[in-house]
Design a protein around this motif. Structure first.
Motif, PDB file in Angstrom:
ATOM      1  N   LYS A 138      44.137  63.232 -22.534  1.00  0.00           N
ATOM      2  CA  LYS A 138      43.500  63.813 -21.357  1.00  0.00           C
ATOM      3  C   LYS A 138      42.380  64.780 -21.711  1.00  0.00           C
ATOM      4  O   LYS A 138      41.708  65.300 -20.838  1.00  0.00           O
ATOM      5  CB  LYS A 138      44.540  64.532 -20.507  1.00  0.00           C
ATOM      6  CG  LYS A 138      45.540  63.599 -19.875  1.00  0.00           C
ATOM      7  CD  LYS A 138      46.455  64.332 -18.942  1.00  0.00           C
ATOM      8  CE  LYS A 138      47.396  63.354 -18.260  1.00  0.00           C
ATOM      9  NZ  LYS A 138      48.268  64.006 -17.302  1.00  0.00           N
TER      10      LYS A 138
ATOM     11  N   TYR B 137      39.471  64.350 -22.821  1.00  0.00           N
ATOM     12  CA  TYR B 137      38.113  63.920 -22.500  1.00  0.00           C
ATOM     13  C   TYR B 137      37.915  63.628 -21.011  1.00  0.00           C
ATOM     14  O   TYR B 137      36.863  63.159 -20.615  1.00  0.00           O
ATOM     15  CB  TYR B 137      37.741  62.682 -23.308  1.00  0.00           C
ATOM     16  CG  TYR B 137      37.720  62.928 -24.789  1.00  0.00           C
ATOM     17  CD1 TYR B 137      36.774  63.775 -25.361  1.00  0.00           C
ATOM     18  CD2 TYR B 137      38.645  62.319 -25.623  1.00  0.00           C
ATOM     19  CE1 TYR B 137      36.756  64.019 -26.724  1.00  0.00           C
ATOM     20  CE2 TYR B 137      38.629  62.540 -26.985  1.00  0.00           C
ATOM     21  CZ  TYR B 137      37.691  63.392 -27.532  1.00  0.00           C
ATOM     22  OH  TYR B 137      37.674  63.616 -28.871  1.00  0.00           O
TER      23      TYR B 137
ATOM     24  N   GLU C  18      37.354  65.497 -18.478  1.00  0.00           N
ATOM     25  CA  GLU C  18      36.227  66.230 -17.888  1.00  0.00           C
ATOM     26  C   GLU C  18      34.885  65.708 -18.384  1.00  0.00           C
ATOM     27  O   GLU C  18      33.890  65.766 -17.669  1.00  0.00           O
ATOM     28  CB  GLU C  18      36.344  67.715 -18.203  1.00  0.00           C
ATOM     29  CG  GLU C  18      37.460  68.406 -17.466  1.00  0.00           C
ATOM     30  CD  GLU C  18      37.514  69.886 -17.775  1.00  0.00           C
ATOM     31  OE1 GLU C  18      36.485  70.443 -18.219  1.00  0.00           O
ATOM     32  OE2 GLU C  18      38.582  70.490 -17.568  1.00  0.00           O
ATOM     33  N   GLU C  19      34.840  65.204 -19.609  1.00  0.00           N
ATOM     34  CA  GLU C  19      33.598  64.704 -20.201  1.00  0.00           C
ATOM     35  C   GLU C  19      33.313  63.254 -19.822  1.00  0.00           C
ATOM     36  O   GLU C  19      32.183  62.780 -19.963  1.00  0.00           O
ATOM     37  CB  GLU C  19      33.660  64.819 -21.726  1.00  0.00           C
ATOM     38  CG  GLU C  19      33.901  66.224 -22.225  1.00  0.00           C
ATOM     39  CD  GLU C  19      32.785  67.177 -21.850  1.00  0.00           C
ATOM     40  OE1 GLU C  19      31.609  66.766 -21.889  1.00  0.00           O
ATOM     41  OE2 GLU C  19      33.082  68.331 -21.514  1.00  0.00           O
TER      42      GLU C  19
END
Length: 111
Positions: free
Chosen positions: A71, A73, A75-76
């Motif tokens: 989890k 990544y 947000e990216e």
């Protein structure tokens, strides 16, 4: 960059295709032919409210698969979809549909 690339790609992919009769036919072409040519698979799900809103769902999006193990990544991940949104918007623009394309990710690698 994605917008311009989408315009050029759709010209190439529709060169020998008969004209589309409505928006739904265009969206089906995007889900089947356009997406397959780009990502080697069809869109998993196409939904519409029949008022001009379409939802295309890919459960194993190729650009997110390498980073979907955790989890960290999440947000990216939308940054990886910006170019793809541009591709779809450019393709639709070249087919005569003025659109807004937005990507959402709740569980990776689905978008």
């Amino acid at each position: 960059m994605g917008f311009r690339a989408g315009q050029g790609l759709i010209e190439r992919f529709t060169k020998e295709t008969p004209s589309f009769k409505d928006e739904l036919d265009i969206m089906k072409f995007i889900c089947k032919e356009f997406w397959t040519n780009l990502f080697w698979k069809q869109i998993d799900n196409l939904r519409t409210n029949h008022q001009g809103t379409y939802v295309l769902q890919d459960n194993r999006f190729r650009l997110l698969t390498p980073i979907s193990s955790g989890k960290q990544y999440l947000e990216e991940a939308p940054k990886f979809l910006a170019f793809t949104c541009g591709l779809v918007r450019g393709a639709l623009s070249n087919l005569g549909i003025n659109s807004t394309v937005v990507a959402e990710i709740s569980v990776m690698p689905a978008c």
